[in-house]
Motif scaffolding. Structure first.
Motif, PDB file in Angstrom:
ATOM      1  N   UNK A 109       0.810  -1.224   0.000  1.00  0.00           N
ATOM      2  CA  UNK A 109       0.000   0.000   0.000  1.00  0.00           C
ATOM      3  C   UNK A 109       0.843   1.273   0.000  1.00  0.00           C
ATOM      4  N   UNK A 110       2.148   1.154   0.095  1.00  0.00           N
ATOM      5  CA  UNK A 110       3.000   2.354   0.105  1.00  0.00           C
ATOM      6  C   UNK A 110       3.246   2.788  -1.343  1.00  0.00           C
ATOM      7  N   UNK A 111       2.696   3.922  -1.701  1.00  0.00           N
ATOM      8  CA  UNK A 111       2.760   4.403  -3.085  1.00  0.00           C
ATOM      9  C   UNK A 111       4.002   5.280  -3.259  1.00  0.00           C
ATOM     10  N   UNK A 112       4.953   4.790  -4.069  1.00  0.00           N
ATOM     11  CA  UNK A 112       6.196   5.519  -4.319  1.00  0.00           C
ATOM     12  C   UNK A 112       6.134   6.326  -5.607  1.00  0.00           C
ATOM     13  N   UNK A 113       5.043   6.226  -6.330  1.00  0.00           N
ATOM     14  CA  UNK A 113       4.920   6.914  -7.622  1.00  0.00           C
ATOM     15  C   UNK A 113       4.398   8.321  -7.471  1.00  0.00           C
ATOM     16  N   UNK A 114       3.318   8.474  -6.734  1.00  0.00           N
ATOM     17  CA  UNK A 114       2.566   9.732  -6.737  1.00  0.00           C
ATOM     18  C   UNK A 114       2.721  10.493  -5.425  1.00  0.00           C
TER      19      UNK A 114
ATOM     20  N   UNK B   6      -4.148   3.487  -0.298  1.00  0.00           N
ATOM     21  CA  UNK B   6      -2.741   3.763  -0.545  1.00  0.00           C
ATOM     22  C   UNK B   6      -2.207   4.830   0.408  1.00  0.00           C
ATOM     23  N   UNK B   7      -0.914   4.740   0.694  1.00  0.00           N
ATOM     24  CA  UNK B   7      -0.233   5.697   1.560  1.00  0.00           C
ATOM     25  C   UNK B   7       0.896   6.338   0.755  1.00  0.00           C
ATOM     26  N   UNK B   8       0.760   7.615   0.467  1.00  0.00           N
ATOM     27  CA  UNK B   8       1.771   8.299  -0.333  1.00  0.00           C
ATOM     28  C   UNK B   8       3.096   8.398   0.402  1.00  0.00           C
ATOM     29  N   UNK B   9       4.184   8.108  -0.301  1.00  0.00           N
ATOM     30  CA  UNK B   9       5.521   8.116   0.297  1.00  0.00           C
ATOM     31  C   UNK B   9       6.391   9.262  -0.203  1.00  0.00           C
ATOM     32  N   UNK B  10       5.955   9.946  -1.223  1.00  0.00           N
ATOM     33  CA  UNK B  10       6.758  11.030  -1.771  1.00  0.00           C
ATOM     34  C   UNK B  10       6.519  12.317  -0.978  1.00  0.00           C
TER      35      UNK B  10
END
Length: 747
Positions: free
Chosen positions: A287-292, A318-322
């Motif tokens: 669930x860790x989103x590295x794209x957005x 999802x959980x945004x990582x950026x």
């Protein structure tokens, strides 16, 4: 020691969920991987971890996916991890390799039959045998139905019942399509050829009916990985089960929220039921989103959180990582030309400020929508490429239509209204202004031709670019139509407005305008802004993404009638949103053409006004360039979810997310407000409401721009109180900011 080092390198940099997937024991593993969560990394590292640790041999692994590009990427990553021998192929490539290898044994020494690269020719002949005159478009739709049936393991005699049960939008009566299906199979056998579905069936048959073949294949392939498992159809699942032969060393990866190919026979049912099929399966959620950015991720979550149906059971949050990025822009325009022009202008701005054109995409629901954006980008001198479809003026039906329109010029009286002349001319290519025909290809063809009629309506209403083009812009201004030659023969003495055959008729001018557009769009292909449908954009990503034409009736399409079809349209929007890395624009036009009937925005975007675009801005009129209103999507600063309620938007977080209120600052703000309100002889809430004080104490703004981001604080209040609030946040005391007078306690 070297082995331990290699394994450690494979595990380095994995997040906890990826590591769980990589190190899961042998046996069934289901990885639910949201968009941008590193699914390819997880599955390639799983293969590498098992191979480098000595648990498996690379030559015994078969990894299957759905595109040659994805298979090539998988092979490249495995090579980089130091793993050799793994077979990473599409289902079709793997089946073809096996059928070719075993053909002498399966076919009693005969070579494998020729493989059809297209069904259209044989389907056209089969339609004739069934008493139908099918043009190329109808043949494509019939071929699509045959592919759906064969992929779903449906025989010709079963087609009519199965199509009715599945609520298929068939190009002809289901019974008649069944007849075409039967004739197609007969013609295929008579010509000694097979199609792609036959090849998959042959691979299944070779394993199920030939024990020696099954033994050899199963000895070679002992460990399986299936990517994009939500897109598997019954025929492909049957082949996977044949390969497994009752074994369970299989890792599947998928995202039910990206199930968008049901019309081809694909089903997420195998992904949804994986845990019931394999009771001891390991389930991992990535669930860790590295794209957005968190802002894009928040909107994606907001779109999919309302989903219903089977696929929603496996919905991921999802959980945004950026690092944080700009909020998505939501734009509403008066009409489609204004929308396209604004998109083109913004693309040009992005390119001029450093965003490569190849990192920008404009996505739409149907290929027929591309023409407006091709034209607008061409006029703005922005290079573009069309992904997964022909350019509008390169489509066969558009080329035929342009021939028909030119042919009709001499036969059409000069005083014939333009729209009438265009409709009558298009009748020659089989277009009629009634409801579009059933069948995906036929409907797409109808909509492409309808786009020409729409353009004629705009020109007839004075909204089209013909007059501007004749008047002549310089060509240097991206907003002006480039110049083109007059339609009159300069040596003939003919007045372009006289209505003569030399080019004066409205239809002749219209033909010249179409040719001008076609010439513009036939420039050599260069790297540029990508134009693509939502379907063809799946699996791709860009820095900046424009999702356009988000009007109800287009998304969801008016042809989506059942609850399942509506939900697939929602998933299409989710796929579109998750293509963006940083910058996202969502827009729709309140009307197709200037002055046209008002439409409602896409129902899947809850923050948009539902009034059909009738409500305008404070001035009560459309903005510059036809833009009605710009809406900022506000995301929770804690979890990233899109905020809809007014209080939540003010606080910048969901009501259920934990508060990080600075209690001491909150009390100073209350005391300061009490003094200011008493001095101005107004109620305390006129200065700032309690909710605004809470937002200030939670968000602690240090600049005027940050104050403006809080709902309820505008330029006027910043002018009155902004300096004091920023000072209080910075640690100033109330005494420093207000006269030392005695004021009553605020209740």
């Amino acid at each position: 020691m070297a082995v331990d080092s290699a394994v450690a390198r494979v595990l380095a940099g994995l997040d906890p969920e990826q590591r769980t997937a990589v190190t899961a024991p042998a046996g069934p593993v289901c990885v639910l991987a949201g968009a941008g969560t590193g699914k390819t990394r997880a599955i390639t590292h799983r293969i590498a971890y098992r191979a480098l640790s000595g648990e498996i041999a690379g030559r015994h692994v078969l990894a299957v996916t759905f595109t040659a590009r994805a298979a090539a990427e998988m092979r490249a990553r495995l090579t980089g991890l130091g793993v050799a021998g793994v077979q990473a192929r599409t289902f079709h490539a793997a089946a073809l390799r096996q059928v070719r290898y075993f053909a002498p044994r399966l076919l009693a020494g005969r070579a494998m039959p020729e493989l059809l690269d297209s069904k259209v020719r044989l389907v056209t002949l089969a339609a004739g045998r069934a008493g139908l005159r099918a043009d190329r478009t109808a043949a494509r739709d019939l071929a699509g139905e045959i592919e759906w049936a064969k992929s779903s393991l449906i025989e010709p005699a079963e087609y009519a019942v199965a199509a009715a049960k599945a609520a298929r939008d068939t190009p002809y009566e289901p019974a008649k399509v069944g007849e075409v299906f039967t004739a197609y199979e007969q013609l295929k056998r008579g010509n000694g050829v097979i199609d792609f579905e036959d090849m998959l069936r042959a691979a299944v048959w070779g394993i199920e009916e030939h024990p020696d073949v099954a033994e050899q294949i199963r000895a070679q392939y002992r460990h399986f990985v299936v990517d994009e498992y939500q897109d598997v159809n019954p025929l492909q699942q049957r082949l996977l089960e044949a390969w497994l032969g009752g074994r369970d060393d299989v890792t599947v990866v998928g995202d039910a929220s990206q199930t968008i190919y049901s019309f081809t026979g694909a089903t997420s049912g195998y992904l949804v039921d994986f845990g019931r099929t394999f009771r001891d399966a390991v389930l991992v959620r990535l669930v860790r989103d590295y794209r957005s950015t968190p802002q894009v991720v928040g909107l994606a979550n907001a779109v999919i959180q309302q989903a219903r149906g089977t696929e929603a059971r496996l919905r991921l949050k999802l959980l945004g990582q950026r690092p944080p990025g700009p909020e998505p822009d939501v734009r509403i325009f008066t009409d489609e030309p204004a929308e396209a022009a604004a998109v083109a202008a913004r693309c040009r701005q992005l390119i001029e400020t450093g965003t490569p054109a190849r990192e920008i995409a404009v996505l739409f629901r149907t290929n027929a929508q591309s023409e407006a954006y091709e034209k607008a980008l061409a006029e703005a001198e922005v290079p573009y490429v069309v992904q997964g479809a022909e350019r509008f003026f390169e489509r066969a039906e558009i080329r035929q239509a342009m021939v028909a329109l030119r042919s009709a010029v001499r036969a059409t009286p000069a005083d014939t209204p333009l729209v009438t002349a265009v409709v009558e001319a298009l009748a020659a290519v089989g277009w009629a202004p009634d409801a579009p025909p059933p069948g995906g290809a036929a409907r797409e063809r109808w909509e492409a031709l309808a786009a020409l009629v729409k353009l004629a309506e705009e020109v007839a209403a004075g909204a089209g670019p013909v007059d501007a083009a004749v008047a002549g812009g310089s060509g240097s201004d991206a907003r002006a139509a480039p110049t083109r030659p007059s339609t009159a023969d300069p040596g003939s003495g003919t007045d372009p407005g006289s209505g003569t055959e030399a080019g004066g008729s409205a239809l002749a001018d219209f033909c010249a305008e179409l040719q001008h557009r076609a010439t513009q769009q036939h420039a050599p292909t260069v790297e540029g802004v990508t134009l693509a449908s939502f379907h063809s954009a799946k699996g791709l990503e860009w820095d900046a993404v424009f999702l356009v034409g988000l009007a109800d009736g287009t998304l969801p399409t008016s042809y989506a009638r059942t609850p399942d079809q509506i939900e697939e349209e929602r998933r299409l929007l989710y796929v579109g949103v998750t293509r963006a890395r940083e910058w996202l624009w969502l827009s729709y036009a309140a009307a197709r053409s200037p002055g046209g009937r008002l439409r409602r925005p896409c129902r899947f975007l809850p923050q948009l006004d539902r009034s059909g675009g009738e409500r305008r801005g404070a001035a009560g009129s459309a903005g510059r360039g036809g833009e009605r209103r710009r809406t900022q999507v506000v995301s929770c600063r804690i979890c990233g979810a899109t905020l809809l309620a007014g209080t939540d938007r003010k606080l910048g977080r969901c009501a259920t997310c934990p508060s990080d209120l600075d209690e001491e600052l909150y009390q100073r703000l209350r005391e300061w407000r009490s003094r200011v309100a008493a001095e101005q002889h107004v109620p305390a809430y006129v200065v700032f409401t309690d909710a605004t004080l809470t937002a200030l104490a939670e968000r602690r703004p240090e600049r005027s721009e940050e104050l403006l981001a809080i709902a309820g604080i505008g330029p006027r209040k910043i002018g009155l109180y902004g300096g004091a609030v920023i000072a209080l946040v910075g640690g100033a005391s109330v005494e420093e900011l207000t006269p030392k007078k005695t004021f009553p306690e605020e209740p």
